[in-house]
Design a protein around this motif. Structure first.
Motif, PDB file in Angstrom:
ATOM      1  N   VAL A   1       0.833  -0.999  -0.064  1.00 52.37           N
ATOM      2  CA  VAL A   1       0.156   0.078   0.035  1.00 52.37           C
ATOM      3  C   VAL A   1       0.834   1.127   0.099  1.00 52.37           C
ATOM      4  CG1 VAL A   1      -1.700   1.382   1.373  1.00 52.37           C
ATOM      5  CG2 VAL A   1      -1.867  -1.266   1.146  1.00 52.37           C
ATOM      6  N   GLU A   2       1.923   1.262   0.799  1.00 52.42           N
ATOM      7  CA  GLU A   2       2.924   2.513   0.837  1.00 52.42           C
ATOM      8  C   GLU A   2       3.294   2.683  -0.496  1.00 52.42           C
ATOM      9  OE1 GLU A   2       5.590   1.808   3.996  1.00 52.42           O
ATOM     10  OE2 GLU A   2       3.983   2.074   5.735  1.00 52.42           O
ATOM     11  N   ASN A   3       4.029   1.727  -1.121  1.00 54.97           N
ATOM     12  CA  ASN A   3       4.496   1.713  -2.501  1.00 54.97           C
ATOM     13  C   ASN A   3       3.427   2.193  -3.444  1.00 54.97           C
ATOM     14  OD1 ASN A   3       7.031   0.725  -1.557  1.00 54.97           O
ATOM     15  ND2 ASN A   3       6.832  -1.255  -1.976  1.00 54.97           N
TER      16      ASN A   3
ATOM     17  N   GLY B   1       1.638   6.422  -7.086  1.00 55.09           N
ATOM     18  CA  GLY B   1       0.798   7.584  -7.324  1.00 55.09           C
ATOM     19  C   GLY B   1       1.438   9.051  -7.233  1.00 55.09           C
ATOM     20  N   PHE B   2       1.823   9.362  -6.202  1.00 48.74           N
ATOM     21  CA  PHE B   2       2.462  10.750  -5.933  1.00 48.74           C
ATOM     22  C   PHE B   2       3.388  10.844  -6.836  1.00 48.74           C
ATOM     23  CE2 PHE B   2       5.981  13.328  -3.858  1.00 48.74           C
ATOM     24  CZ  PHE B   2       4.926  14.290  -3.737  1.00 48.74           C
ATOM     25  N   PHE B   3       4.373  10.157  -7.230  1.00 42.60           N
ATOM     26  CA  PHE B   3       5.474  10.484  -8.199  1.00 42.60           C
ATOM     27  C   PHE B   3       4.621  10.466  -9.850  1.00 42.60           C
ATOM     28  CE2 PHE B   3       8.503   8.740  -5.072  1.00 42.60           C
ATOM     29  CZ  PHE B   3       9.130   9.845  -4.761  1.00 42.60           C
ATOM     30  N   VAL B   4       3.816   9.791  -9.995  1.00 43.47           N
ATOM     31  CA  VAL B   4       3.094   9.919 -11.318  1.00 43.47           C
ATOM     32  C   VAL B   4       2.345  11.324 -11.537  1.00 43.47           C
ATOM     33  CG1 VAL B   4       1.191   9.204 -12.636  1.00 43.47           C
ATOM     34  CG2 VAL B   4       2.947   7.418 -11.676  1.00 43.47           C
ATOM     35  N   VAL B   5       1.489  11.588 -10.332  1.00 50.67           N
ATOM     36  CA  VAL B   5       1.100  13.048 -10.212  1.00 50.67           C
ATOM     37  C   VAL B   5       2.232  14.174 -10.418  1.00 50.67           C
ATOM     38  CG1 VAL B   5      -0.229  14.574  -8.939  1.00 50.67           C
ATOM     39  CG2 VAL B   5      -1.064  12.214  -8.993  1.00 50.67           C
ATOM     40  N   LEU B   6       3.148  14.093  -9.630  1.00 51.64           N
ATOM     41  CA  LEU B   6       4.254  14.966  -9.663  1.00 51.64           C
ATOM     42  C   LEU B   6       5.005  15.239 -11.022  1.00 51.64           C
ATOM     43  CD1 LEU B   6       5.710  16.950  -7.728  1.00 51.64           C
ATOM     44  CD2 LEU B   6       7.315  15.053  -7.516  1.00 51.64           C
ATOM     45  N   ALA B   7       5.083  14.059 -11.795  1.00 50.36           N
ATOM     46  CA  ALA B   7       5.625  13.997 -13.172  1.00 50.36           C
ATOM     47  C   ALA B   7       4.700  14.697 -14.045  1.00 50.36           C
ATOM     48  CB  ALA B   7       5.794  12.679 -13.538  1.00 50.36           C
ATOM     49  N   ALA B   8       3.376  14.154 -14.095  1.00 50.93           N
ATOM     50  CA  ALA B   8       2.429  14.933 -14.957  1.00 50.93           C
ATOM     51  C   ALA B   8       2.344  16.346 -14.826  1.00 50.93           C
ATOM     52  CB  ALA B   8       1.130  14.071 -14.423  1.00 50.93           C
ATOM     53  N   ALA B   9       2.167  16.705 -13.234  1.00 49.95           N
ATOM     54  CA  ALA B   9       2.275  18.301 -13.131  1.00 49.95           C
ATOM     55  C   ALA B   9       3.459  18.851 -13.708  1.00 49.95           C
ATOM     56  CB  ALA B   9       2.227  18.646 -11.671  1.00 49.95           C
ATOM     57  N   GLY B  10       4.647  18.443 -13.657  1.00 50.89           N
ATOM     58  CA  GLY B  10       5.886  18.855 -14.318  1.00 50.89           C
ATOM     59  C   GLY B  10       5.873  19.100 -15.762  1.00 50.89           C
ATOM     60  N   VAL B  11       5.302  18.222 -16.257  1.00 48.44           N
ATOM     61  CA  VAL B  11       5.260  18.075 -17.911  1.00 48.44           C
ATOM     62  C   VAL B  11       3.935  19.157 -18.283  1.00 48.44           C
ATOM     63  CG1 VAL B  11       4.202  16.927 -19.842  1.00 48.44           C
ATOM     64  CG2 VAL B  11       5.862  15.775 -18.227  1.00 48.44           C
TER      65      VAL B  11
END
Length: 71
Positions: free
Chosen positions: A21-23, A28-38
């Motif tokens: 669950v933690e992973n 999910g957090f890193f995917v959202v962070l990368a999408a926001a950066g793009v």
């Protein structure tokens, strides 16, 4: 020395379900962070194009969207 017949050694690993669950949350957090950066980089590039156009003294620098023609 140990008491009550316990072995001296490493502690047992955490529950596997909790780690999964933690992973998943971190992924999910890193995917959202990368999408926001793009998205941010894309928006900045669009703004730069409009500013470059305006700095050259042009008018109507905004992009005009033309609908596709169907035959």
């Amino acid at each position: 020395m140990t008491t009550d017949g316990e072995k001296a050694g490493p502690e047992p690993p955490e529950e596997e379900g909790n780690r999964h669950v933690e992973n998943a949350v971190l992924l999910g957090f890193f995917v959202v962070l990368a999408a926001a950066g793009v998205w941010l980089l894309s928006t900045m590039a669009d703004v730069r194009k409009v500013q470059d156009c305006a700095a050259q003294g042009r008018r109507n620098c905004a992009e005009i969207e033309v609908p596709d023609r169907t035959r």
